[in-house]
Design a protein around this motif. Structure first.
Motif, PDB file in Angstrom:
ATOM      1  N   PHE A   1      -2.560   1.049   0.453  1.00 49.00           N
ATOM      2  CA  PHE A   1      -2.845  -0.425  -0.397  1.00 49.00           C
ATOM      3  C   PHE A   1      -2.506  -1.444   0.716  1.00 49.00           C
ATOM      4  O   PHE A   1      -3.539  -2.212   0.643  1.00 49.00           O
ATOM      5  N   GLY A   2      -1.487  -1.763   1.241  1.00 48.05           N
ATOM      6  CA  GLY A   2      -1.199  -2.842   1.973  1.00 48.05           C
ATOM      7  C   GLY A   2      -2.017  -2.951   3.063  1.00 48.05           C
ATOM      8  O   GLY A   2      -2.532  -3.770   3.381  1.00 48.05           O
TER       9      GLY A   2
ATOM     10  N   LEU B   1      -5.613  -3.739   2.413  1.00 51.11           N
ATOM     11  CA  LEU B   1      -5.748  -5.193   2.076  1.00 51.11           C
ATOM     12  C   LEU B   1      -5.741  -5.836   3.499  1.00 51.11           C
ATOM     13  O   LEU B   1      -6.546  -7.161   3.683  1.00 51.11           O
TER      14      LEU B   1
ATOM     15  N   PHE C   1      -9.042  -5.390   4.811  1.00 53.95           N
ATOM     16  CA  PHE C   1     -10.398  -5.656   4.055  1.00 53.95           C
ATOM     17  C   PHE C   1     -10.629  -7.118   3.867  1.00 53.95           C
ATOM     18  O   PHE C   1     -11.409  -7.631   3.980  1.00 53.95           O
ATOM     19  N   LEU C   2      -9.390  -7.813   3.625  1.00 51.61           N
ATOM     20  CA  LEU C   2      -9.615  -9.274   3.468  1.00 51.61           C
ATOM     21  C   LEU C   2     -10.139 -10.010   4.740  1.00 51.61           C
ATOM     22  O   LEU C   2     -11.069 -10.906   4.433  1.00 51.61           O
TER      23      LEU C   2
END
Length: 316
Positions: free
Chosen positions: A256-257, A260, A263-264
């Motif tokens: 998850f981390g 992110l 992705f961001l």
């Protein structure tokens, strides 16, 4: 393997899409209009008899769209009259149908502008892409997958190594040894930093050979930034593994981390969606914040304006 599979399988552009054309006019203007579709890399014109229904091409999967040019098309174009053409699309794949409609509309508007203009415009706009001028999806996606792999796998290995020691209680051997916490953590980080650099070198080989990429300008910033990024992702994985002494939970946190983290920035930078999809809104917000910063500098002075500008920069 992910670099080859994702960069080669994903495509953000449509090319060689089969389309049939039924020219009921057979005039020089209609042939020029067909040549405009034939010159596009998006469409591949397939021969189709005039007396056969275009729906049969959809049923036999011979084409995804049908362009029907009516009679007197050339005469109406020469007179400056409207001469509507028909475009039938196989909309079983809605996304492809929307792309076909968009590309066809662009070609039709360009042809209409060229046929309807009596002379050259005083000002003409020409768009040129400095990076990836051919708009190749492989060259567009390969660097993004490169960063994705570098952001996911080294911290995943580092977190698993740390979480495994906490889960199996082998970390107690470190507690009773003479190694300081900083030495232990730095050793873990440097070890998986070496793994990240090795992975980076492995992925650069297909990027420079198979995908045809090259370094433009001085490679020193890229090399220094890559080494620093390898240190950051290894430290991130080590931190997660030290905080979560459970391998399954550590994997989920890294997935998850790490996603992110990739992705961001890549969404804001346009590496996931191509130019024109979201950059307009991002650029407007950037210009608004930069304008606010400039006003702070002018009204408050350089020293105080710089301190007031930091929250805006951090927000952006």
């Amino acid at each position: 393997m992910l670099l080859f599979l994702l960069s080669s399988a994903l495509s953000l552009t449509v090319s060689n899409l089969p389309i049939i054309v039924q020219d009921l006019d057979d005039s020089p203007a209609s042939r020029d209009f067909i040549d405009a579709f034939r010159a596009s890399i998006t469409f591949s014109v397939v021969a189709w008899p005039v007396d056969k229904q275009p729906e049969l091409a959809f049923a036999s999967n011979a084409a995804h769209a049908a362009l029907i040019i009516p009679e007197h098309f050339g005469r109406d174009v020469a007179r400056g009259l409207d001469s509507p053409v028909q475009l039938l699309m196989d909309a079983s794949d809605a996304n492809t149908a929307k792309l076909v409609a968009g590309y066809s509309g662009q070609i039709a508007r360009a042809f209409h502008k060229q046929a309807g203009s009596s002379g050259a415009d005083p000002v003409q706009t020409a768009i040129r892409f400095w990076y990836n001028p051919g708009r190749s999806s492989e060259k567009f996606l390969a660097p993004a997958i490169f960063v994705l792999g570098l952001s996911m796998f080294p911290p995943l290995l580092a977190s698993l190594a740390m979480a495994k020691e906490g889960e199996q209680k082998t970390i107690l051997q470190v507690y009773v040894s003479s190694i300081s916490p900083h030495e232990f953590l730095l050793g873990k980080i440097l070890a998986f930093m070496a793994v990240a650099v090795a992975e980076c070198l492995l992925m650069l080989i297909p990027l420079f050979t198979y995908f045809g990429l090259s370094v433009a300008g001085d490679p020193a910033p890229f090399i220094i930034a890559t080494v620093l990024y390898a240190f950051c992702v290894a430290a991130f994985g080590t931190m997660v593994g030290a905080a979560i002494p459970n391998q399954v939970a550590a994997i989920q946190a890294i997935s998850f981390g790490g996603f992110l983290l990739v992705f961001l920035p890549h969404t804001a930078g346009g590496s996931i969606w191509q130019s024109g999809r979201i950059e307009g809104d991002i650029e407007q917000r950037k210009f608004a914040m930069e304008g606010h910063i400039e006003r702070e500098f002018h009204h408050r002075g350089p020293q105080e304006g710089r301190s007031c500008a930091w929250p805006w920069r951090l927000t952006f």
